[in-house]
Design an enzyme around this catalytic site. Structure first.
Site, PDB file in Angstrom:
ATOM      1  N   ASP A  67      10.242 -11.382  -6.773  1.00 48.51           N
ATOM      2  CA  ASP A  67       8.963 -11.929  -7.228  1.00 48.51           C
ATOM      3  C   ASP A  67       8.920 -12.096  -8.745  1.00 48.51           C
ATOM      4  OD1 ASP A  67       8.990  -9.187  -7.662  1.00 48.51           O
ATOM      5  OD2 ASP A  67       7.291  -8.748  -6.376  1.00 48.51           O
ATOM      6  N   ASN A 136      -0.914   0.012  -1.948  1.00 49.31           N
ATOM      7  CA  ASN A 136      -1.669  -0.556  -0.826  1.00 49.31           C
ATOM      8  C   ASN A 136      -0.747  -1.075   0.281  1.00 49.31           C
ATOM      9  OD1 ASN A 136      -0.572  -2.809  -1.974  1.00 49.31           O
ATOM     10  ND2 ASN A 136      -2.508  -3.807  -2.494  1.00 49.31           N
ATOM     11  N   HIS A 138       1.906  -3.068  -0.201  1.00 45.26           N
ATOM     12  CA  HIS A 138       2.544  -4.372  -0.416  1.00 45.26           C
ATOM     13  C   HIS A 138       4.048  -4.218  -0.616  1.00 45.26           C
ATOM     14  CE1 HIS A 138       1.627  -4.163  -5.005  1.00 45.26           C
ATOM     15  NE2 HIS A 138       2.931  -4.150  -4.911  1.00 45.26           N
ATOM     16  N   GLU A 143       0.581  -9.060  -0.460  1.00 47.49           N
ATOM     17  CA  GLU A 143      -0.576  -8.171  -0.463  1.00 47.49           C
ATOM     18  C   GLU A 143      -1.159  -8.043   0.953  1.00 47.49           C
ATOM     19  OE1 GLU A 143      -1.110  -6.446  -2.987  1.00 47.49           O
ATOM     20  OE2 GLU A 143      -1.669  -7.537  -4.795  1.00 47.49           O
TER      21      GLU A 143
HETATM   22  C1  GLP Z   1       5.072  -4.360  -8.000  1.00 44.91           C
HETATM   23  C2  GLP Z   1       6.266  -5.111  -7.440  1.00 44.91           C
HETATM   24  C3  GLP Z   1       6.756  -4.504  -6.165  1.00 44.91           C
HETATM   25  C4  GLP Z   1       6.904  -3.007  -6.316  1.00 44.91           C
HETATM   26  C5  GLP Z   1       5.550  -2.402  -6.626  1.00 44.91           C
HETATM   27  C6  GLP Z   1       5.574  -0.898  -6.731  1.00 44.91           C
HETATM   28  O1  GLP Z   1       3.885  -4.777  -7.475  1.00 44.91           O
HETATM   29  N1  GLP Z   1       5.973  -6.492  -7.211  1.00 44.91           N
HETATM   30  O2  GLP Z   1       8.004  -5.098  -5.799  1.00 44.91           O
HETATM   31  O3  GLP Z   1       7.416  -2.444  -5.141  1.00 44.91           O
HETATM   32  O4  GLP Z   1       5.138  -2.957  -7.873  1.00 44.91           O
HETATM   33  O5  GLP Z   1       5.927  -0.528  -8.024  1.00 44.91           O
HETATM   34  P1  GLP Z   1       6.312   0.922  -8.483  1.00 44.91           P
HETATM   35  O6  GLP Z   1       7.698   1.136  -8.016  1.00 44.91           O
HETATM   36  O7  GLP Z   1       6.231   0.842  -9.986  1.00 44.91           O
HETATM   37  O8  GLP Z   1       5.327   1.843  -7.900  1.00 44.91           O
END
Ligand code: GLP
Length: 251
Positions: A67, A136, A138, A143
């Site tokens: 992404d 959440n 995702h 989402e």
């Molecule tokens: C972002 C990314 C996700 C990732 C998520 C969790 O939203 N787009 O790919 O899994 O954050 O991030 P973290 O690992 O910092 O909790």
């Protein structure tokens, strides 16, 4: 689905790095699906170490990211392109021309999504997809919703995600409200999936992911339908599963 425990973030990172390392060793031409966020940083550090010791080479690998924020240039220090360069690519021997990420500066959402789908298709699919998980549920930037989005598309980020990612920005108003993300079908098409999760903030959603119903309201729950998923979670992230469904944990 395999659920592996780790005593802390470092052990989680080492276990996950060993799986990616084995993949690259067995197939040096692997297509790696890569992720951003704080969860994979430790495993990228371990991969850098393994590369530095001469144990693995990425010279023939392709890397395709999940992404990217809409409106951020690849040179912006908040973009995921920049994150990947700083946290992995510049430290290893991957060829930058073999790394792919959605172009956040393309405001033609349909054209960019189609372009990225074509990139994934041309690569012949992903051999191993690394994932984190949002608070959440995702995955990538898919989402919670009423339906699973299939392929690459542009999403409006939820307030929850904007707030969770605020720590990476100086000012919450600087966070883009939209992002390009691979869809759930693109992710589920990977041959293998490795999800890393750390911290108590992920404990409840991880439990819903593995033990709850399969619903687009918890996007990661769709992983229950994939036949080669490994979740590596530290004890904090595993705590609710340990309490309510310990039989699901493999070790
Ligand atoms: C972002 C990314 C996700 C990732 C998520 C969790 O939203 N787009 O790919 O899994 O954050 O991030 P973290 O690992 O910092 O909790």
């Amino acid at each position: 689905m395999r659920i592996l425990g780790a005593k802390n973030y470092d052990e989680m990172s080492r276990k996950a790095a060993n799986i990616i390392s084995a993949q690259v060793t067995l197939n040096p031409k692997s297509v790696l699906g890569l992720a951003t966020g704080s969860s994979p940083i430790g495993l990228y550090n371990h991969l850098i170490k393994l590369h530095g010791q001469g144990d693995i080479s990425f010279s023939e690998c392709q890397a395709v990211n999940l992404d990217e924020y809409l409106g951020l240039d690849k040179n912006s220090d908040q973009s995921y392109a920049y994150f990947m360069y700083e946290n992995l690519f510049k430290h290893v021997d991957i060829k930058l021309e073999n790394t792919y990420i959605p172009n956040g500066m393309n405001t033609d959402e349909c054209a960019e999504s189609e372009r990225y789908n074509a990139v994934i298709e041309k690569l012949g699919g992903v051999d191993i997809q690394l994932l984190g998980i949002g608070n959440n549920g995702h995955i990538a930037f898919n989402e919670p919703d009423d339906v699973f989005a299939k392929k690459t598309h542009c999403v409006e980020l939820t307030q929850n995600t904007i707030e969770a990612n605020a720590r990476f920005f100086d000012n919450i108003d600087d966070i883009p409200k939209k992002a390009y993300t691979m869809g759930v079908q693109s992710i589920m098409s990977a041959k293998k999936i490795v999800l890393v999760a750390s911290g108590v903030g992920k404990a409840e959603i991880l439990y819903q992911t593995v033990a709850g119903g399969i619903t687009p309201n918890v996007p990661a729950s769709v992983l229950q339908l994939h036949n080669d998923v490994t979740i590596i979670a530290d004890e904090d992230a595993l705590s609710v599963i340990r309490e309510k469904a310990p039989h699901l944990i493999n070790n």
